[in-house]
Design a protein around this motif. Structure first.
Motif, mmCIF file in Angstrom:
data_model
loop_
_atom_site.group_PDB
_atom_site.id
_atom_site.type_symbol
_atom_site.label_atom_id
_atom_site.label_comp_id
_atom_site.label_asym_id
_atom_site.label_seq_id
_atom_site.Cartn_x
_atom_site.Cartn_y
_atom_site.Cartn_z
ATOM 1 N N ALA A 81 -5.825 4.408 4.298
ATOM 2 C CA ALA A 81 -5.000 3.780 2.928
ATOM 3 C C ALA A 81 -6.368 3.944 1.728
ATOM 4 C CB ALA A 81 -4.794 3.036 3.110
ATOM 5 N N THR A 82 -7.378 3.734 1.931
ATOM 6 C CA THR A 82 -7.858 4.248 0.867
ATOM 7 C C THR A 82 -8.999 5.114 1.130
ATOM 8 O OG1 THR A 82 -10.529 3.140 2.456
ATOM 9 C CG2 THR A 82 -9.178 1.349 1.541
ATOM 10 N N GLU A 84 -7.095 7.992 1.911
ATOM 11 C CA GLU A 84 -5.871 8.781 1.146
ATOM 12 C C GLU A 84 -6.673 8.560 -0.343
ATOM 13 O OE1 GLU A 84 -2.557 7.998 2.820
ATOM 14 O OE2 GLU A 84 -3.033 8.888 4.938
ATOM 15 N N ALA A 85 -6.068 7.754 -0.863
ATOM 16 C CA ALA A 85 -6.771 7.498 -1.975
ATOM 17 C C ALA A 85 -7.877 7.702 -2.985
ATOM 18 C CB ALA A 85 -6.252 5.764 -2.565
ATOM 19 N N ALA A 95 -6.997 2.371 -7.680
ATOM 20 C CA ALA A 95 -5.802 2.623 -6.589
ATOM 21 C C ALA A 95 -6.699 2.699 -4.844
ATOM 22 C CB ALA A 95 -6.073 4.313 -6.522
ATOM 23 N N ALA A 99 -4.757 0.293 -1.849
ATOM 24 C CA ALA A 99 -4.262 1.006 -0.611
ATOM 25 C C ALA A 99 -4.999 -0.374 0.189
ATOM 26 C CB ALA A 99 -4.875 2.122 -0.537
ATOM 27 N N ASP A 102 -2.764 -3.599 0.527
ATOM 28 C CA ASP A 102 -2.178 -3.341 0.954
ATOM 29 C C ASP A 102 -1.529 -2.636 2.438
ATOM 30 O OD1 ASP A 102 1.299 -2.630 0.270
ATOM 31 O OD2 ASP A 102 0.935 -0.687 1.287
ATOM 32 N N ALA A 103 -2.480 -2.154 3.035
ATOM 33 C CA ALA A 103 -2.185 -1.789 3.958
ATOM 34 C C ALA A 103 -2.946 -3.107 5.026
ATOM 35 C CB ALA A 103 -3.577 -1.037 4.313
ATOM 36 N N THR A 203 0.681 -7.350 -4.025
ATOM 37 C CA THR A 203 -0.224 -6.194 -3.510
ATOM 38 C C THR A 203 -0.703 -5.344 -4.773
ATOM 39 O OG1 THR A 203 0.143 -5.358 -1.724
ATOM 40 C CG2 THR A 203 -0.933 -4.173 -3.296
#
Length: 226
Positions: A81-82, A84-85, A95, A99, A102-103, A203
């Motif tokens: 997640a991190t 990709e952001a 972001a 991320a 949120d994960a 989040t």
């Protein structure tokens, strides 16, 4: 000294069996709840406690194996997640923080009983006869996971705030672990006292709080390094 082939040839089989038992235990935790006992875990796996102890040593060994499995999934999701952001030029470090938060929360939302089992260690505090108790020194995969995630976030912070030198790297490490503690504490309360707050909303709340501190650190870091 080389191992006897008669011993080593069973290694793959033993590891496969361990993976199967961990999978059965996780499925049983999801069905029955975090307070599940060893008898129920053994029944779900279609075997006996004796067989489980043969593979894991005792209930602490099984708990550690389950935690390691969960930790691997969570760490992979946070990294994905991190990553990709950060790779999206339209986004930024804020972001990436969102991320990662949120994960972490997604695991709790999807697997609340498994999260309770991992974090609160109910299997270890149940009566266990002569076997190791929760007070005995055992590996702590939960703290190990928190350390790894904190270190990963520290790298993101260090790179984006351009912290340099021993003071800068130490500060980034502390900030990274502070964010993990912030998220974990809020997540535990969110799970224990549900009030209708969605994962997305939590989040946003946690990202706002974390970023309000981090975004003001850039000038501070620059002043310290000058």
């Amino acid at each position: 000294m080389a191992r006897d082939k008669r011993d080593s040839r069973w290694d793959a089989h033993r590891e496969e069996r361990r993976v199967q038992l961990v999978g059965s235990a996780i499925a049983a935790i999801r069905r029955t709840g975090a307070g599940i006992g060893m008898d129920e875990i053994a029944a779900a796996a279609g075997t006996s406690k004796t067989v489980i102890y043969r593979h894991f040593g005792d209930r602490a060994g099984l708990y550690t194996a389950i935690c390691e499995s969960v930790a691997g999934v969570l760490l992979a999701e946070v990294r994905r997640a991190t990553g990709e952001a950060l790779s999206d030029d339209r986004l930024g470090p804020r972001a990436a923080v969102a991320a990662g938060v949120d994960a972490y929360l997604r695991l709790i939302e999807i697997d609340p009983e498994l999260y309770r089992f991992v974090v609160h260690r109910p299997l270890l505090v149940q009566g266990n006869g002569n076997r190791r108790s929760a007070d005995t020194e055992t590996p702590d995969p939960v703290n190990d996971l928190v350390t790894v995630i904190g270190d990963e976030i520290a790298v993101v912070i260090g790179e984006n705030l351009r912290t340099e030198g021993s003071d800068g790297h130490a500060a980034a490490r502390f900030w990274g672990h502070a964010i993990v503690g912030l998220v974990r504490g809020a997540a535990d309360d969110w799970l224990a006292r549900p009030d209708g707050t969605t994962r997305e909303r939590l989040t946003a709340h946690l990202t706002d709080l974390a970023w309000s501190g981090l975004s003001g650190l850039a000038s501070h870091v620059q002043e310290v390094q000058q």
